[in-house]
Write an enzyme that holds these catalytic residues in place. Structure first.
Site, PDB file in Angstrom:
ATOM      1  N   ASN A   1       6.635 -12.201   1.209  1.00 27.36           N
ATOM      2  CA  ASN A   1       7.464 -11.578   2.262  1.00 27.36           C
ATOM      3  C   ASN A   1       6.751 -10.499   3.062  1.00 27.36           C
ATOM      4  O   ASN A   1       7.007 -10.321   4.239  1.00 27.36           O
ATOM      5  CB  ASN A   1       8.792 -11.070   1.684  1.00 27.36           C
ATOM      6  CG  ASN A   1       8.615 -10.044   0.599  1.00 27.36           C
ATOM      7  OD1 ASN A   1       7.596 -10.010  -0.089  1.00 27.36           O
ATOM      8  ND2 ASN A   1       9.606  -9.200   0.431  1.00 27.36           N
TER       9      ASN A   1
ATOM     10  N   GLU B   1       7.241  -5.132  -9.975  1.00 30.19           N
ATOM     11  CA  GLU B   1       8.156  -4.797  -8.863  1.00 30.19           C
ATOM     12  C   GLU B   1       8.885  -6.082  -8.520  1.00 30.19           C
ATOM     13  O   GLU B   1       8.297  -6.999  -7.943  1.00 30.19           O
ATOM     14  CB  GLU B   1       7.356  -4.267  -7.666  1.00 30.19           C
ATOM     15  CG  GLU B   1       6.576  -2.989  -7.942  1.00 30.19           C
ATOM     16  CD  GLU B   1       7.460  -1.755  -8.062  1.00 30.19           C
ATOM     17  OE1 GLU B   1       8.644  -1.819  -7.700  1.00 30.19           O
ATOM     18  OE2 GLU B   1       6.955  -0.725  -8.537  1.00 30.19           O
TER      19      GLU B   1
ATOM     20  N   CYS C   1      12.526  -6.840  -0.308  1.00 33.53           N
ATOM     21  CA  CYS C   1      13.073  -6.627  -1.658  1.00 33.53           C
ATOM     22  C   CYS C   1      14.205  -5.617  -1.640  1.00 33.53           C
ATOM     23  O   CYS C   1      15.145  -5.725  -2.408  1.00 33.53           O
ATOM     24  CB  CYS C   1      11.974  -6.199  -2.612  1.00 33.53           C
ATOM     25  SG  CYS C   1      11.036  -4.777  -2.042  1.00 33.53           S
TER      26      CYS C   1
END
Ligand code: NAD
Length: 516
Positions: free
Chosen positions: A157, A252, A286
């Site tokens: 992303n 993460e 995210c």
């Protein structure tokens, strides 16, 4: 066509063209294949690891000044080549020029600047004051050594921010790095390898291992630490694999970030930020706003504002600055997940006030979609959607909003909007998330000085701040005796008199005060 010459990039990266099978890289806004990259097998990853380990001591020996010089050159290189880097990012992600420039380039410039300025002080030796009586007179020091070889595994992303962003502190700490970018977006990382070669980075300090999951898995076996950014499902696999060699991991992972809008909020700002931070990067962030809870008295007004703003968004292939607000999605499977979540919500009684479906054509576009009449039976409210959707739920009051916001396996980020800042902050402190914004959202990510990391299924460890570089080191404690006797009072042979004096002294020192 991507403006990256992968042949040059692979040479800069020390890869030989001959053997591995190739992975096609697709421009998701057009469906065109724009490049091919090697799918490296485990044996090739092991070769990269040997090269990385050989290069690391020399890189460490350069010290902070020497490493800073190269990284500062790289900062300049990225800015000088920003158009080329942005064109590469846009071509492999389908995101807009603004999302590539303002988010990725800006973050990376800021991060390089921050870490170059602060790496040395974050990793400076610390003299510890001796407060325990038994160690009075001893010198105590905490120091940090690079771990050696770091494996950074990244998602698709943000191919610059979320992959290279972590390489910066890892390298400034004195480590070599092997970066395994997503197989969907490998071109940006290869371009950076080319940039580093031009900036005089010693060969082997930064290498790119292109490939799919198996390449990432092989990397876990080869390195001294894994910095992983990606989905929770893959994060669990990485951690399980790393457990076999007791390799430390920082994870993460995914999120389902809530936004709470209280009745006294500045609705115009709340609506603007809800729209922007749910649609930014086509919702593939995210810490995107993934769900909104609005207090009943202002619900209708808030929804009306959001619908109007979403209705004005231009969607399409970004061909230059300000040509579209919402670009394509990046990964075909993600588009299917978005479709599935919207379908599921509509089937269970939700209404789409805008959008609601995939755009016909070769590109991976999903219409910007506002959903109402949603609840927690629906995937759109409980699972990570990662697309241009904004489900909005009416709540009776702040208590219900807090309960619903916390009703999630994830805990990455959250946001609260209130005209009463103190009340907003009180609510923020009750939310189960690693980072919470008040009257803001997402911007905390560019605060490189502020730690960020997920609670619950959203991760393990943090990035940014002092901990964001110390995690790439081994901490060593030195305990040095300066004032001492030939024989310490607590030592062999035990003698009745000395022992009794020690017992009494202990009770005297620690036994003062009342029990109630
Ligand atoms: P993903 O988990 O599918 O893939 C991430 C990376 O892991 C890719 O490079 C992939 O090739 C690699 N990989 C796959 N299987 C592997 C294995 N068994 N061992 C080692 N590596 C393996 O994630 P994605 O779809 O690329 O990215 C989207 C996800 O990333 C979302 O869930 C998003 O929330 C999350 N994300 C989190 C953050 C954060 O800071 N918390 C930031 C960006 C993205």
């Amino acid at each position: 066509m991507a403006s990256v010459d992968t042949t040059t990039a692979q040479r800069a990266n020390g890869q030989d063209q001959a053997h591995p099978p190739q992975i096609p890289v697709v421009n998701p806004a057009t469906g065109a294949v724009i490049a091919h990259v090697p799918d490296l097998p485990a044996a090739r990853v092991a070769e990269l690891a040997v090269r990385g380990r050989a290069a690391q001591p020399g890189w460490q020996a350069l010290g902070f000044d020497g490493r800073n010089r190269v990284m500062r050159r790289m900062q300049k290189w990225i800015m000088d080549n920003a158009d080329r880097v942005v064109a590469t990012i846009v071509s492999e992600t389908g995101k807009t020029y603004e999302d590539a420039y303002v988010v990725e380039i800006n973050y990376t410039g800021g991060a390089l600047d921050f870490w170059c300025k602060n790496a040395e002080s974050f990793l400076a030796e610390e003299q510890i004051h001796a407060s325990t009586l038994a160690v009075k007179g001893k010198k105590m020091v905490v120091r940090y050594e690079p771990l050696g070889l770091i494996g950074v595994i990244g998602p698709w992303n943000y191919p610059l921010t979320n992959s290279f962003g972590d390489c910066i502190p890892a390298m400034l700490a004195g480590n070599s790095v092997i970066l395994k970018p997503s197989e969907v977006t490998p071109l940006t990382s290869l371009l950076l390898a080319e940039g580093f070669a031009e900036c005089g980075l010693p060969e082997g300090v930064f290498q790119v291992a292109t490939g799919r999951g198996a390449t990432g898995s092989a990397l876990v076996d080869e390195v001294d630490m894994i910095m992983f950014t990606g989905s929770t499902a893959t994060g669990k696999k990485v951690m399980a694999r790393a457990a076999e060699t007791l390799t430390p991991v920082a994870l993460e992972l995914g999120g389902k970030d809530p936004m709470i809008v209280l009745a006294d909020a500045d609705l115009e700002r709340a609506a603007n930020l809800a729209v922007f931070y749910s649609m930014l990067n086509s919702g593939q962030t995210c810490i995107s706003v993934e769900r909104v809870y609005v207090e009943e008295p202002v619900y209708d007004e808030f929804v009306a504002k959001v619908v109007e703003k979403v209705g004005a968004l231009r969607q399409g292939e970004s061909t230059g600055p300000a040509t579209a607000e919402v670009g394509s999605m990046t990964f075909p499977r993600q588009l299917e997940i978005v479709e599935e979540h919207v379908r599921d919500a509509l089937a269970k009684g939700a209404r789409a006030l805008t959008g609601g479906q995939r755009v016909a054509g070769d590109g991976l576009f999903f219409e910007p979609t506002v959903l109402v009449d949603v609840d927690h039976r629906m995937k759109a409210m409980t699972e990570e959607t990662f697309g241009p959707t904004l489900p909005i739920m009416k709540v009776a009051d702040a208590e219900e909003a807090v309960t619903l916001a916390n009703d999630s396996p994830y805990g990455l980020g959250a946001a609260v909007f209130s005209g009463d800042r103190a009340r907003g902050e009180q609510i923020a402190r009750r939310l189960q998330a690693g980072a919470v914004c008040v009257n803001d959202a997402l911007l905390n990510y560019v605060a490189v000085e502020l730690p960020m990391g997920g609670w619950k299924a959203s991760g393990l460890g943090t990035r940014h701040g002092a901990g964001g570089i110390r995690k790439f080191t081994k901490q060593q404690s030195l305990f040095i005796s300066r004032l001492h006797l030939k024989r310490d009072p607590y030592g062999f042979p035990y003698r009745t008199g000395t022992s009794k004096a020690l017992f009494k002294g202990m009770r005297l020192i620690y036994g003062r005060g009342r029990r109630r």
